[in-house]
Design an enzyme around this catalytic site. Structure first.
Site, PDB file in Angstrom:
ATOM      1  N   ASN A  37       0.798  -1.689   0.244  1.00 22.92           N
ATOM      2  CA  ASN A  37      -0.247  -0.126  -0.182  1.00 22.92           C
ATOM      3  C   ASN A  37       0.762   1.252  -0.197  1.00 22.92           C
ATOM      4  O   ASN A  37       0.883   2.122  -0.934  1.00 22.92           O
ATOM      5  CB  ASN A  37      -0.965   0.154   0.916  1.00 22.92           C
ATOM      6  CG  ASN A  37      -1.645   0.893   1.827  1.00 22.92           C
ATOM      7  OD1 ASN A  37      -1.733   2.177   0.599  1.00 22.92           O
ATOM      8  ND2 ASN A  37      -3.309   0.778   1.974  1.00 22.92           N
ATOM      9  N   TRP A  38       1.549   1.703   1.191  1.00 18.34           N
ATOM     10  CA  TRP A  38       2.001   2.632   0.874  1.00 18.34           C
ATOM     11  C   TRP A  38       3.166   2.962  -0.018  1.00 18.34           C
ATOM     12  O   TRP A  38       3.853   4.138   0.329  1.00 18.34           O
ATOM     13  CB  TRP A  38       2.264   3.461   2.513  1.00 18.34           C
ATOM     14  CG  TRP A  38       3.555   2.481   3.792  1.00 18.34           C
ATOM     15  CD1 TRP A  38       3.527   1.315   3.614  1.00 18.34           C
ATOM     16  CD2 TRP A  38       4.213   3.683   4.435  1.00 18.34           C
ATOM     17  NE1 TRP A  38       4.611   0.964   4.571  1.00 18.34           N
ATOM     18  CE2 TRP A  38       4.518   2.311   5.170  1.00 18.34           C
ATOM     19  CE3 TRP A  38       4.472   4.577   4.503  1.00 18.34           C
ATOM     20  CZ2 TRP A  38       5.521   2.765   6.153  1.00 18.34           C
ATOM     21  CZ3 TRP A  38       5.340   5.681   5.515  1.00 18.34           C
ATOM     22  CH2 TRP A  38       5.913   4.168   6.836  1.00 18.34           C
ATOM     23  N   ASP A  39       3.937   1.605  -0.034  1.00 14.82           N
ATOM     24  CA  ASP A  39       4.544   1.254  -0.809  1.00 14.82           C
ATOM     25  C   ASP A  39       5.063   2.450  -2.755  1.00 14.82           C
ATOM     26  O   ASP A  39       5.351   2.962  -3.250  1.00 14.82           O
ATOM     27  CB  ASP A  39       4.927   0.591  -1.218  1.00 14.82           C
ATOM     28  CG  ASP A  39       5.945  -0.381  -0.311  1.00 14.82           C
ATOM     29  OD1 ASP A  39       5.086  -0.745   1.238  1.00 14.82           O
ATOM     30  OD2 ASP A  39       7.622  -0.814   0.206  1.00 14.82           O
ATOM     31  N   TYR A  84       6.992 -14.930  -0.414  1.00 16.86           N
ATOM     32  CA  TYR A  84       6.277 -14.713   0.869  1.00 16.86           C
ATOM     33  C   TYR A  84       6.136 -14.916   1.571  1.00 16.86           C
ATOM     34  O   TYR A  84       5.130 -15.450   1.108  1.00 16.86           O
ATOM     35  CB  TYR A  84       5.875 -12.974   0.409  1.00 16.86           C
ATOM     36  CG  TYR A  84       5.341 -12.475   1.109  1.00 16.86           C
ATOM     37  CD1 TYR A  84       6.663 -10.865   1.873  1.00 16.86           C
ATOM     38  CD2 TYR A  84       4.528 -12.149   2.174  1.00 16.86           C
ATOM     39  CE1 TYR A  84       6.381 -10.335   2.958  1.00 16.86           C
ATOM     40  CE2 TYR A  84       4.095 -11.253   3.521  1.00 16.86           C
ATOM     41  CZ  TYR A  84       5.386 -10.187   3.534  1.00 16.86           C
ATOM     42  OH  TYR A  84       5.124  -9.465   4.871  1.00 16.86           O
ATOM     43  N   GLN A 104      -2.502   0.040   5.612  1.00 20.16           N
ATOM     44  CA  GLN A 104      -1.283   0.548   5.915  1.00 20.16           C
ATOM     45  C   GLN A 104      -1.545   2.467   5.626  1.00 20.16           C
ATOM     46  O   GLN A 104      -2.883   2.698   5.347  1.00 20.16           O
ATOM     47  CB  GLN A 104      -0.175   0.021   4.921  1.00 20.16           C
ATOM     48  CG  GLN A 104       0.554  -0.725   5.853  1.00 20.16           C
ATOM     49  CD  GLN A 104       2.249  -0.716   5.010  1.00 20.16           C
ATOM     50  OE1 GLN A 104       2.027  -0.590   3.355  1.00 20.16           O
ATOM     51  NE2 GLN A 104       2.892  -1.382   4.681  1.00 20.16           N
ATOM     52  N   GLY A 163       3.010   0.095   9.455  1.00 19.77           N
ATOM     53  CA  GLY A 163       4.039  -0.114   8.262  1.00 19.77           C
ATOM     54  C   GLY A 163       6.129  -0.146   9.719  1.00 19.77           C
ATOM     55  O   GLY A 163       6.871   0.197   8.722  1.00 19.77           O
ATOM     56  N   ASP A 165       6.620  -1.808  11.926  1.00 18.15           N
ATOM     57  CA  ASP A 165       6.848  -3.380  12.565  1.00 18.15           C
ATOM     58  C   ASP A 165       7.507  -3.680  13.873  1.00 18.15           C
ATOM     59  O   ASP A 165       6.845  -3.711  14.364  1.00 18.15           O
ATOM     60  CB  ASP A 165       7.284  -4.903  11.025  1.00 18.15           C
ATOM     61  CG  ASP A 165       7.256  -4.398  10.059  1.00 18.15           C
ATOM     62  OD1 ASP A 165       5.460  -3.335   9.327  1.00 18.15           O
ATOM     63  OD2 ASP A 165       7.408  -5.073   9.391  1.00 18.15           O
ATOM     64  N   TRP A 352      13.548  -1.372  12.578  1.00 19.34           N
ATOM     65  CA  TRP A 352      12.815  -0.636  12.276  1.00 19.34           C
ATOM     66  C   TRP A 352      13.136   0.366  14.245  1.00 19.34           C
ATOM     67  O   TRP A 352      12.557   1.009  14.191  1.00 19.34           O
ATOM     68  CB  TRP A 352      11.305  -0.314  12.604  1.00 19.34           C
ATOM     69  CG  TRP A 352      10.968  -0.361  11.546  1.00 19.34           C
ATOM     70  CD1 TRP A 352      10.135  -1.395  10.300  1.00 19.34           C
ATOM     71  CD2 TRP A 352       9.990   0.816  10.389  1.00 19.34           C
ATOM     72  NE1 TRP A 352       9.881  -1.021   9.118  1.00 19.34           N
ATOM     73  CE2 TRP A 352       9.521   0.372   9.159  1.00 19.34           C
ATOM     74  CE3 TRP A 352      10.517   1.746  10.357  1.00 19.34           C
ATOM     75  CZ2 TRP A 352       9.595   0.777   8.233  1.00 19.34           C
ATOM     76  CZ3 TRP A 352       9.472   2.994   9.747  1.00 19.34           C
ATOM     77  CH2 TRP A 352       9.771   2.010   8.233  1.00 19.34           C
ATOM     78  N   GLU A 395      16.100  -0.774   1.063  1.00 15.25           N
ATOM     79  CA  GLU A 395      15.381  -0.593   2.062  1.00 15.25           C
ATOM     80  C   GLU A 395      15.228   0.437   3.363  1.00 15.25           C
ATOM     81  O   GLU A 395      14.381   1.809   3.495  1.00 15.25           O
ATOM     82  CB  GLU A 395      15.162  -2.091   2.400  1.00 15.25           C
ATOM     83  CG  GLU A 395      13.501  -2.178   3.349  1.00 15.25           C
ATOM     84  CD  GLU A 395      13.006  -3.381   3.594  1.00 15.25           C
ATOM     85  OE1 GLU A 395      13.742  -4.373   4.099  1.00 15.25           O
ATOM     86  OE2 GLU A 395      11.809  -3.572   4.293  1.00 15.25           O
TER      87      GLU A 395
HETATM   88  C1  9WN Z   1       4.863  -6.794   6.867  1.00 16.80           C
HETATM   89  C2  9WN Z   1       6.785  -3.535   2.040  1.00 16.80           C
HETATM   90  C3  9WN Z   1       6.869  -3.215   3.712  1.00 16.80           C
HETATM   91  C4  9WN Z   1       6.957  -1.905   3.927  1.00 16.80           C
HETATM   92  C5  9WN Z   1       6.424  -2.049   5.668  1.00 16.80           C
HETATM   93  C6  9WN Z   1       7.418  -3.274   5.943  1.00 16.80           C
HETATM   94  C7  9WN Z   1       7.680  -3.862   5.409  1.00 16.80           C
HETATM   95  C8  9WN Z   1       6.231  -6.553   5.400  1.00 16.80           C
HETATM   96  C9  9WN Z   1       7.300  -7.267   6.146  1.00 16.80           C
HETATM   97  O1  9WN Z   1       7.437  -3.674   4.052  1.00 16.80           O
HETATM   98  O2  9WN Z   1       6.553  -4.795   6.259  1.00 16.80           O
HETATM   99  O3  9WN Z   1       3.669  -5.375   6.208  1.00 16.80           O
HETATM  100  O4  9WN Z   1       6.741  -8.815   5.475  1.00 16.80           O
HETATM  101  O5  9WN Z   1       8.589  -8.063   7.247  1.00 16.80           O
HETATM  102  O6  9WN Z   1       7.844  -2.467   7.557  1.00 16.80           O
HETATM  103  O7  9WN Z   1       6.348  -0.395   5.970  1.00 16.80           O
HETATM  104  O8  9WN Z   1       5.544  -1.681   3.373  1.00 16.80           O
HETATM  105  O9  9WN Z   1       8.429  -2.737   1.484  1.00 16.80           O
END
Ligand code: 9WN
Length: 426
Positions: A37-39, A84, A104, A163, A165, A352, A395
């Protein structure tokens, strides 16, 4: 040797093209092979530099995954998502393509407003009207299903929803989540990234426990917000909502959608007052807060630097925010560390718990620029650009050494460079 800026911009563009799956992007191959989403909101800000229509498509494909209740999910499982974990089979949240069951940070309206201001409406312009309607429905969903009635701040029901985690913001609440007994699963993230840069096993046990709780509630969002074993008030989502609703109001007004514009203005003001309720006299910052006990998180994080983004101009809150910014800046070579370097949980490599994230710098910088804090904003831009020059588009980064961490060739980091960090001095 450091790469020169034109070469860096070319490299950032190459990453966006490589991670483009046709109308949507993935954050990085392997680690995150589907749409987030926010990506996608940040990716759109990068694509705007290459092809504004492609930027609009990124937002449209994200919004197309909207649930019937209005929520835009945090993951849309498009394409080949093997590799994933947890996949769509674990989430069981429905959708075609399937999605996760939580949301998100709603950055998409901020991206839409910026793309509109800089490049104009997509063609035909009715495309923008449908995006505005979907964004408005999503933001209404936040007001209905994620607004804590006591404080007015935004509630998260899972650390993944924030977002951020494994942020220290969530440690106390996560410690109270009892992992489901007998959980067996295979993490996939550790096939791609060193374990020292990712959450612990104890965190994953709880992440999974919370997903299974949502499955049992059939992802009934109001029940989830009321009953989740993890409920915390998030300064980042609250600040982003204040800004995103005010951006949505402007977009809607520009398109003559007066009802949507007025409703968004009202929501923005309500989220601002929610953020004020997260001010802690102890921490001298806005911080995460437990909605049930009222207890504030003991130390601030980078999310505590977002009051300017929310349009808050109260003297006490702004003075506290800038003092915190300066203190954190004096403790690391590169800003902004995701966790306070003075707090015992700080770890410069672990996700984080300390690393610098370009997207967080972008959000903080956005607010600082708005309020005329150009010197501090310029420092963040410079730091973000220096990280890319020194290490490439990762990242996240070690705030002490600048080493790139987590996934490489990362979409949102490249996008933030194109949209903002690489612009300095032009
Ligand atoms: C779980 C994709 C996402 C970001 C999040 C980040 C990380 C996911 C994960 O990756 O989270 O949502 O599997 O670790 O924390 O902010 O959107 O980049």
């Amino acid at each position: 040797m450091t790469a020169r800026p034109p070469a860096l911009a070319e490299e950032a563009a190459r990453i966006l093209q490589t991670n483009d799956r046709g109308g949507y992007s993935i954050p990085t191959a392997g680690l995150y092979p589907m749409q987030f989403n926010w990506d996608s909101a940040f990716a759109a800000l990068g694509y705007r530099k290459l092809d504004p229509d492609r930027a609009w498509q990124e937002i449209e494909t994200l919004l197309a995954a909207q649930h019937d209740d209005g929520m835009i999910p945090h993951i849309v499982f498009r394409g080949d998502c093997r590799g994933y974990f947890p996949g769509a089979d674990v989430w069981q949240a429905g959708g075609a393509p399937p999605t996760s069951g939580i949301t998100q940070p709603p950055v998409a309206a901020m991206a839409a407003r910026r793309i509109f201001d800089l490049h104009g409406a997509p063609q035909p312009a009715e495309r923008l009207d449908s995006m505005i309607r979907r964004l408005a429905t999503w933001h209404e969903w936040f007001s209905r299903s994620r607004r804590d009635p006591g404080t007015g701040a935004a509630l998260v029901t899972h650390p993944w929803e924030s977002g951020r985690d494994n942020s220290p913001d969530w440690d106390a609440a996560m410690a109270r989540v009892k992992p489901e007994p007998g959980l067996t699963y295979q993490r996939a993230d550790l096939d791609h990234v060193d374990a020292g840069q990712r959450p612990h096993r104890a965190d994953y046990d709880r992440y999974l426990t919370l997903v299974r709780f949502g499955v049992r509630l059939k992802w009934q969002q109001d029940n989830l917000a009321a009953q989740s074993p993890f409920r915390m008030l998030d300064p980042l989502i609250t600040a982003v909502l204040a800004r995103a609703d005010s951006d949505l109001a402007r977009l809607a007004a520009d398109r003559g959608m007066t009802t949507e514009a007025e409703a968004a203005e009202r929501r923005a003001a309500a989220w601002q007052s929610g953020l004020r309720a997260l001010w802690s006299d102890g921490a001298k910052a806005v911080v995460a807060r437990n909605p049930d006990s009222g207890e504030f998180s003991s130390s601030p994080t980078a999310a505590s630097l977002l009051a300017p983004l929310a349009g808050i101009r109260d003297e006490r809150i702004l003075a506290g925010t800038l003092a915190l910014f300066d203190r954190m800046a004096s403790q690391t070579r590169f800003g902004a560390p995701s966790a306070d370097p003075s707090c015992p949980e700080f770890d410069p490599c672990r996700y984080w718990k300390g690393p610098v994230w370009a997207v967080i710098n972008r959000l903080i910088g956005w607010g600082l620029e708005d309020m005329g804090e150009t010197a501090r904003a310029a420092k963040l831009r410079r730091d973000t650009a220096d990280l890319a020059a020194q290490s490439g588009f990762w990242e996240y980064y070690d705030p002490l050494t600048g080493e790139g961490l987590g996934g490489s060739d990362f979409t949102w980091t490249a996008a933030v460079y194109l949209d903002w960090a690489g612009e300095e001095g032009r």
